[in-house]
Design a protein around this motif. Sequence first.
Motif, PDB file in Angstrom:
ATOM      1  N   ALA A 164       0.840  -1.201   0.000  1.00 43.19           N
ATOM      2  CA  ALA A 164       0.000   0.000   0.000  1.00 43.19           C
ATOM      3  C   ALA A 164       0.876   1.251   0.000  1.00 43.19           C
ATOM      4  CB  ALA A 164      -0.926  -0.004   1.208  1.00 43.19           C
ATOM      5  N   LYS A 167       2.355   1.799  -3.410  1.00 44.63           N
ATOM      6  CA  LYS A 167       1.405   2.385  -4.354  1.00 44.63           C
ATOM      7  C   LYS A 167       1.377   3.902  -4.259  1.00 44.63           C
ATOM      8  CE  LYS A 167      -1.605  -1.682  -4.322  1.00 44.63           C
ATOM      9  NZ  LYS A 167      -2.908  -2.253  -3.910  1.00 44.63           N
ATOM     10  N   GLN A 168       1.757   4.444  -3.096  1.00 48.26           N
ATOM     11  CA  GLN A 168       1.804   5.892  -2.922  1.00 48.26           C
ATOM     12  C   GLN A 168       3.097   6.499  -3.443  1.00 48.26           C
ATOM     13  OE1 GLN A 168       1.211   6.186   1.326  1.00 48.26           O
ATOM     14  NE2 GLN A 168      -1.025   6.192   1.144  1.00 48.26           N
ATOM     15  N   THR A 188      -3.047  -4.708  -7.479  1.00 49.07           N
ATOM     16  CA  THR A 188      -4.190  -3.808  -7.562  1.00 49.07           C
ATOM     17  C   THR A 188      -5.460  -4.462  -7.052  1.00 49.07           C
ATOM     18  OG1 THR A 188      -3.205  -2.740  -9.494  1.00 49.07           O
ATOM     19  CG2 THR A 188      -5.549  -2.374  -9.131  1.00 49.07           C
ATOM     20  N   ARG A 194      -4.254   1.837  -1.860  1.00 49.76           N
ATOM     21  CA  ARG A 194      -3.256   2.910  -1.780  1.00 49.76           C
ATOM     22  C   ARG A 194      -3.486   3.804  -0.572  1.00 49.76           C
ATOM     23  NH1 ARG A 194      -2.589   8.215  -3.491  1.00 49.76           N
ATOM     24  NH2 ARG A 194      -0.571   8.696  -4.457  1.00 49.76           N
ATOM     25  N   GLY A 197      -1.631   3.229   2.788  1.00 47.61           N
ATOM     26  CA  GLY A 197      -0.176   3.241   2.841  1.00 47.61           C
ATOM     27  C   GLY A 197       0.366   4.146   3.934  1.00 47.61           C
TER      28      GLY A 197
END
Length: 245
Positions: A164, A167-168, A188, A194, A197
Amino acid sequence: MIAHLKSGPAPRDRHEEPRRTSAKKRKSVPIKEWGRLIGALINGDERDKLAASFISCNLPLGLRPVEYQDACSDGRTLKVINAKATNGRSFGMTRDIDLAPVTDQNPSFPAFLLRFLQRLREAAAEAGGWARLWSRIAARIARACKRCAIRRVSLYSTRHAALATAKQLLSMEEVAALAGHKTTRTATVHYAKRRSGLSARLRCGAPTPETTSQVKPSRKAERQTNIEYHEAAARTPSSIRAFPA
C-alpha cells in the motif's frame, strides 16, 4: 540456495474455498498501531524481539515471510527468490530490491536487516525448522495484539502495508516488481488499497530497473489504462491488436 522454494503452491482455482493468503489477512493497519505493537514486542523476550524485527524489516520491504529464508543482502540491494516462481505467477526466479530509499530515511537499516537475516536463520535452527519458527513468530505477534487491544494482524499484514505504501510512492510496474508479481494486476486487485499506505512516515524499498523491466503490464491495472486499451482495440483490426506501449 533455493531448496526451500523448489515446490511452490499450485495454481489457484478462482472458485476454490477457502480464500488464500493475502485475501484472508488484515490489510489496513494504522501506523500508530504498528508502533504500539513493535513497542510491546521489543519489551518482551528474544522471540518477541525477533517478531518486532520482522515487522520493522517487512513494513518497508513487503516480502512474503517464506522469502526471508533465502534472502541475502550486500547492504545496498536485497536479493529475493520469488516464492511464486514455481507456479508461473512471478516474472522470474529472483528480484532485486534497492535499499537506498529506506537507507536515506534510516541509515542504520541495512545493518539492521543483515542482523535480522542472521538471527532468523539461527532461530530456525533452534526451533527445528522454518515452519515452526514462523508459527511461533505469528503467535508472538497475535499475543502482543491482544495485550495492546489491537485487532489481530498477521505476518502477511506487513506485506499488505508495504505494498500500500509502495502504491503511494512507485509506479504500478515498480509495485508489481517489489511484490514479485508477474503483472501489474495482482497487487491492484488483491492487496491493500493505496489510501492505507504509510508513506507519510515510512519509505519503501524500490525494485531495480532490471527487475521492474520484467513485469508485464495488465490492461486492467488501472481504469484509465483499461479505457485506453478498449478504445485502441475498437479502432484496430483484430488480427493486429496489441496492448498499447
